[in-house]
Design an enzyme around this catalytic site. Structure first.
Site, PDB file in Angstrom:
ATOM      1  N   TYR A   1       0.580  -1.206  -0.253  1.00 48.39           N
ATOM      2  CA  TYR A   1       0.040  -0.100  -0.054  1.00 48.39           C
ATOM      3  C   TYR A   1       1.264   1.259  -0.289  1.00 48.39           C
ATOM      4  CZ  TYR A   1       0.685   0.963   4.862  1.00 48.39           C
ATOM      5  OH  TYR A   1       1.538   0.990   5.835  1.00 48.39           O
TER       6      TYR A   1
ATOM      7  N   ARG B   1       8.058   4.340  -4.936  1.00 43.42           N
ATOM      8  CA  ARG B   1       8.646   2.828  -4.115  1.00 43.42           C
ATOM      9  C   ARG B   1       6.922   1.736  -3.885  1.00 43.42           C
ATOM     10  NH1 ARG B   1       7.585   5.117   2.204  1.00 43.42           N
ATOM     11  NH2 ARG B   1       5.303   5.489   1.619  1.00 43.42           N
TER      12      ARG B   1
ATOM     13  N   ARG C   1      -7.550 -20.393  -1.582  1.00 42.36           N
ATOM     14  CA  ARG C   1      -6.440 -19.830  -0.320  1.00 42.36           C
ATOM     15  C   ARG C   1      -5.311 -21.541  -0.679  1.00 42.36           C
ATOM     16  NH1 ARG C   1      -4.768 -21.690   4.474  1.00 42.36           N
ATOM     17  NH2 ARG C   1      -4.416 -20.046   5.777  1.00 42.36           N
TER      18      ARG C   1
ATOM     19  N   LYS D   1       6.511  -1.813   1.952  1.00 44.38           N
ATOM     20  CA  LYS D   1       5.777  -1.444   2.775  1.00 44.38           C
ATOM     21  C   LYS D   1       4.375  -2.166   2.424  1.00 44.38           C
ATOM     22  CE  LYS D   1       2.870   3.164   2.749  1.00 44.38           C
ATOM     23  NZ  LYS D   1       3.440   3.302   4.437  1.00 44.38           N
TER      24      LYS D   1
ATOM     25  N   GLU E   1      12.145   2.969  14.894  1.00 49.57           N
ATOM     26  CA  GLU E   1      10.847   3.759  13.757  1.00 49.57           C
ATOM     27  C   GLU E   1      10.186   3.877  14.742  1.00 49.57           C
ATOM     28  OE1 GLU E   1      10.376   3.191   9.766  1.00 49.57           O
ATOM     29  OE2 GLU E   1       9.690   0.514  10.341  1.00 49.57           O
TER      30      GLU E   1
ATOM     31  N   LEU F   1      10.879   1.520   7.372  1.00 46.06           N
ATOM     32  CA  LEU F   1      10.000   1.984   5.950  1.00 46.06           C
ATOM     33  C   LEU F   1      11.238   2.492   5.110  1.00 46.06           C
ATOM     34  CD1 LEU F   1       8.412   1.311   3.907  1.00 46.06           C
ATOM     35  CD2 LEU F   1       6.974   3.540   4.909  1.00 46.06           C
TER      36      LEU F   1
END
Length: 284
Positions: free
Chosen positions: A33, A52, A100, A147, A179, A204
């Site tokens: 995301y 990114r 799945r 991310k 972070e 990140l």
């Protein structure tokens, strides 16, 4: 008026938005995301966020659902349809829907979801008062540079911090701050040096981080990229966090210990002003 969201090629009212129960983003957190900020109805740092996004997709061998031009137009259309002047746009790409299985499916069509969130970014009360953070052990996986949507532990860390009476968490690993729960962390030494952890798989690679450090260097501020301890942070002259949804946010307390004077420091406030001006000047 209902908020309009984008789901796999369609703009729909949020009440009508649907994704498959077999989407791997739902089943496996097999998704990445980005969050971009919007000021004055314009998108900030779009190129950095898209770059990114491509890096995250490549690291997970995931296909991009649309090209960059189409992605920009979706962002702009959501701004128009929701009359958004200030807030954020959330974007999520999933590997797609398939029965799945832990193994990646072949030929699944990537999923794409975007939605807006109206909120005060330029002048939130927290920027005036600063925030309090609590330290939490960093128990995340080893590829924090990607991310992904597997955000259970950062969510848990934020809730642990709230239980301690703080606003956010700074995560600590092997005695050093990595972070924040959803942001990069910084301190300012007594000599005025900005210290923040260097880029690696441990943190990140923040888009706001990159811009803030560039702007700080242009303003002749001294920067040192290295790990720092919790004790060093508590003894610092200033502290702050950065992210697309908070820009530069002063930190005034760490584990109950006031940082500096216990109020937002001049360097953090100046960096916030510089960043907002630059973000507005380059927004699209």
């Amino acid at each position: 008026m209902s908020r309009i969201v984008y789901v796999n090629g369609a703009y729909v009212p949020e009440e009508e938005a649907r994704v498959s129960i077999f989407d791997r983003g739902f089943l496996m957190a097999d998704a990445v995301y980005e969050v971009t900020s919007v000021l004055d109805g314009r998108i900030c740092e779009f190129e950095g966020h898209v770059a990114r996004l491509h890096r995250s997709l490549a690291e997970l061998k995931m296909a991009a659902p649309v090209d960059d031009a189409a992605l920009l137009e979706i962002h702009r259309e959501l701004i128009r349809r929701n009359d958004l002047t200030e807030g954020t746009i959330y974007l999520q790409v999933t590997r797609g829907a398939a029965d799945r299985d832990f193994a990646w499916p072949e030929g699944a069509e990537p999923g794409l979801v975007l939605f807006t969130q109206a909120k005060a970014l330029e002048t939130p009360k927290a920027a005036e008062t600063g925030i309090r953070v609590a330290s939490v052990e960093d128990l995340r996986w080893g590829r924090r540079d990607i991310k992904t949507t597997q955000l259970l532990y950062p969510s848990l860390a934020k809730m642990i911090a709230r239980e301690k009476g703080a606003d956010d968490a700074w995560m600590v690993e092997d005695g050093y701050v990595t972070e924040g729960s959803s942001n990069n962390a910084y301190i300012v030494t007594g000599a005025g040096t900005i210290v923040t952890r260097q880029l690696s798989n441990d943190i990140l690679h923040g888009i706001t981080r990159a811009s803030v450090l560039r702007l700080a260097r242009e303003a002749q501020m001294v920067i040192e990229e290295r790990p720092f301890t919790l004790a060093e942070a508590q003894a610092a002259k200033e502290a702050f966090s950065t992210a697309a949804s908070i820009f530069v946010m002063p930190v005034v307390e760490i584990d109950g210990v006031p940082v500096g004077e216990g109020t937002p420091g001049p360097l953090a406030k100046r960096l916030r002003e510089i960043y907002i001006a630059a973000a507005k000047a380059t927004s699209i």
